[in-house]
Design an enzyme around this catalytic site. Structure first.
Site, PDB file in Angstrom:
ATOM      1  N   ASN A   1      30.948   6.497   7.366  1.00  0.00           N
ATOM      2  CA  ASN A   1      29.785   7.058   6.671  1.00  0.00           C
ATOM      3  C   ASN A   1      28.736   7.391   7.724  1.00  0.00           C
ATOM      4  OD1 ASN A   1      27.581   7.660   5.092  1.00  0.00           O
ATOM      5  ND2 ASN A   1      27.295   5.561   4.321  1.00  0.00           N
ATOM      6  N   TRP A   2      28.554   8.692   7.974  1.00  0.00           N
ATOM      7  CA  TRP A   2      27.629   9.109   9.038  1.00  0.00           C
ATOM      8  C   TRP A   2      26.171   8.961   8.606  1.00  0.00           C
ATOM      9  CZ3 TRP A   2      30.226  14.384  10.861  1.00  0.00           C
ATOM     10  CH2 TRP A   2      31.501  14.093  11.380  1.00  0.00           C
ATOM     11  N   LYS A   3      25.934   8.715   7.338  1.00  0.00           N
ATOM     12  CA  LYS A   3      24.558   8.614   6.794  1.00  0.00           C
ATOM     13  C   LYS A   3      23.747   9.857   7.211  1.00  0.00           C
ATOM     14  CE  LYS A   3      25.101   3.662   6.551  1.00  0.00           C
ATOM     15  NZ  LYS A   3      24.503   2.343   6.500  1.00  0.00           N
ATOM     16  N   GLY A  38      23.953  -2.565   8.893  1.00  0.00           N
ATOM     17  CA  GLY A  38      23.125  -2.101   9.996  1.00  0.00           C
ATOM     18  C   GLY A  38      22.326  -3.204  10.666  1.00  0.00           C
ATOM     19  N   GLY A  67      29.509   2.281   9.047  1.00  0.00           N
ATOM     20  CA  GLY A  67      28.326   3.093   9.263  1.00  0.00           C
ATOM     21  C   GLY A  67      28.146   3.400  10.747  1.00  0.00           C
ATOM     22  N   GLY A  68      27.284   2.639  11.410  1.00  0.00           N
ATOM     23  CA  GLY A  68      26.898   2.907  12.795  1.00  0.00           C
ATOM     24  C   GLY A  68      28.068   3.141  13.739  1.00  0.00           C
ATOM     25  N   SER A 126      28.305  -3.738   9.225  1.00  0.00           N
ATOM     26  CA  SER A 126      28.399  -4.107  10.642  1.00  0.00           C
ATOM     27  C   SER A 126      29.838  -4.267  11.134  1.00  0.00           C
ATOM     28  CB  SER A 126      27.580  -5.376  10.928  1.00  0.00           C
ATOM     29  OG  SER A 126      26.199  -5.131  10.699  1.00  0.00           O
ATOM     30  N   GLU A 160      21.897   2.179  -0.019  1.00  0.00           N
ATOM     31  CA  GLU A 160      20.698   2.952   0.341  1.00  0.00           C
ATOM     32  C   GLU A 160      20.293   3.899  -0.782  1.00  0.00           C
ATOM     33  OE1 GLU A 160      22.356   4.141   4.107  1.00  0.00           O
ATOM     34  OE2 GLU A 160      22.315   2.029   4.673  1.00  0.00           O
ATOM     35  N   GLU A 191      29.771  -4.019  -0.095  1.00  0.00           N
ATOM     36  CA  GLU A 191      28.870  -3.986   1.054  1.00  0.00           C
ATOM     37  C   GLU A 191      27.684  -4.914   0.810  1.00  0.00           C
ATOM     38  OE1 GLU A 191      29.435  -0.086   3.407  1.00  0.00           O
ATOM     39  OE2 GLU A 191      27.872   0.204   1.921  1.00  0.00           O
ATOM     40  N   HIS A 237      25.878   3.914  -2.923  1.00  0.00           N
ATOM     41  CA  HIS A 237      25.646   3.199  -1.664  1.00  0.00           C
ATOM     42  C   HIS A 237      24.331   2.428  -1.791  1.00  0.00           C
ATOM     43  CE1 HIS A 237      24.723   2.379   2.511  1.00  0.00           C
ATOM     44  NE2 HIS A 237      26.010   2.526   2.741  1.00  0.00           N
TER      45      HIS A 237
HETATM   46  O1  LIG Z   1      28.309   2.815   4.601  1.00  0.00           O
HETATM   47  C1  LIG Z   1      28.334   2.015   5.528  1.00  0.00           C
HETATM   48  C2  LIG Z   1      27.618   0.777   5.473  1.00  0.00           C
HETATM   49  O2  LIG Z   1      26.325   0.935   5.001  1.00  0.00           O
HETATM   50  C3  LIG Z   1      27.725  -0.075   6.695  1.00  0.00           C
HETATM   51  O3  LIG Z   1      26.865   0.384   7.706  1.00  0.00           O
HETATM   52  P1  LIG Z   1      26.928  -0.341   9.154  1.00  0.00           P
HETATM   53  O4  LIG Z   1      28.360  -0.310   9.566  1.00  0.00           O
HETATM   54  O5  LIG Z   1      26.048   0.477  10.028  1.00  0.00           O
HETATM   55  O6  LIG Z   1      26.437  -1.749   8.944  1.00  0.00           O
END
Ligand SMILES: O=C[C@H](O)COP(=O)(O)O
Length: 271
Positions: free
Chosen positions: A18-20, A188, A249-250, A228, A112, A182, A110
């Site tokens: 997920n590139w957000k 994050g 994510g990151g 994470s 967010e 999640e 999600h």
């Molecule tokens: O969609 C992905 C999640 O929000 C996890 O994000 P993260 O891997 O940066 O903690």
């Protein structure tokens, strides 16, 4: 991740990035090219482990062109969709448009979206149904915040989100659905839930799907962990029997790191 006697996975592992709100459409193409080259060099078997990316909406046309032009096996999806099909909903994106762009999946709910945009369980259930109307597989995200985890009501809280999200689905739709657990406190933050935490919740989700639908549905629905995830913890989480994939994510913004997560099986052998 459960394997059968012949070593094949019972449910196909699903590793999603997920590139957000990162990567403009030029950067996104470069990232996807590097990921595809890295996985190609490593002779990744996409039929064994599915690889998906969730870029920003503005990247999707470029991603489609690259995937089709280079005949990549990476699948992709939107990070959100409207519960409506078309009309006066400024700023929203219809599932119909995502389908037309070749998306296979779409994220729904999600954390967010739930926290920053205050999306309710009712709206998210409508979005899950909108995804199915447009032949997209929803990845329904559920999970608790830190206060709920500390109060010890995280399973109850997460199952309430699950029940609301899948209300009114057919058994066939529920079996196709992907659910991502999640825990918000692990997103994050560098705080990763332990493999046993991921397993506890995924087992509870699978048991609830058996109650809401039936055992056959529960045996088919793929359950992901997100929060994470890095290459150095992916294999241990994936070794849990009810965890079928990872929502990253990151670490998905670094093609080498993400490719190593996709190739978690090689770490299972060497760790
Ligand atoms: O969609 C992905 C999640 O929000 C996890 O994000 P993260 O891997 O940066 O903690």
């Amino acid at each position: 991740m459960t394997t059968s006697a012949n070593g094949n996975f019972v449910r196909k592992p699903f590793i999603a990035g997920n590139w957000k709100m990162n990567m403009d459409h030029v950067q996104g193409i470069t990232l996807l090219q590097k990921l595809a080259w890295t996985l190609s060099d490593a002779k990744h078997d996409y039929s064994r482990v599915e690889v998906a990316v969730f870029p920003p909406f503005t990247d999707l046309r470029g991603v489609q062109t690259l995937v089709q032009g280079d005949e990549l096996d990476v699948v992709y999806g939107g990070q959100d969709l409207s519960q409506f099909d078309s009309g006066a909903y400024t700023g929203d994106i219809s599932g119909q448009f995502l389908n037309k762009l070749g998306c296979s999946y779409v994220l729904v709910g999600h954390s967010e979206r739930r926290t920053i945009h205050n999306e309710s369980d009712e709206v998210l259930n409508a979005k899950v149904k909108a995804a199915f109307r447009h032949d997209l597989t929803p990845v329904l995200c559920v999970g608790e915040g830190l206060e709920i985890r500390q109060a010890g009501t995280h399973v109850q809280h997460t199952l309430t989100q699950l029940r609301a999200g899948v209300e009114g689905l057919t058994a066939e739709q529920a079996a196709e659905l992907v659910v991502a657990y999640e825990p918000v406190w692990a997103i994050g933050t560098g705080e990763v839930a332990g493999p046993e935490d991921a397993q506890e919740m995924c087992a509870a989700i699978r048991a609830e799907l058996a109650v809401l639908f039936d055992d056959a549905v529960a045996a088919k629905t793929r359950l992901l962990y997100g929060g994470s995830v890095k290459a150095n913890n992916a294999a241990a989480i994936m070794a849990e029997s009810d965890v079928d994939g990872l929502l990253v994510g990151g670490a998905s913004l670094d093609p080498a790191e993400f490719a190593n997560i996709v190739r978690f099986e090689s770490h299972l052998v060497t760790d």
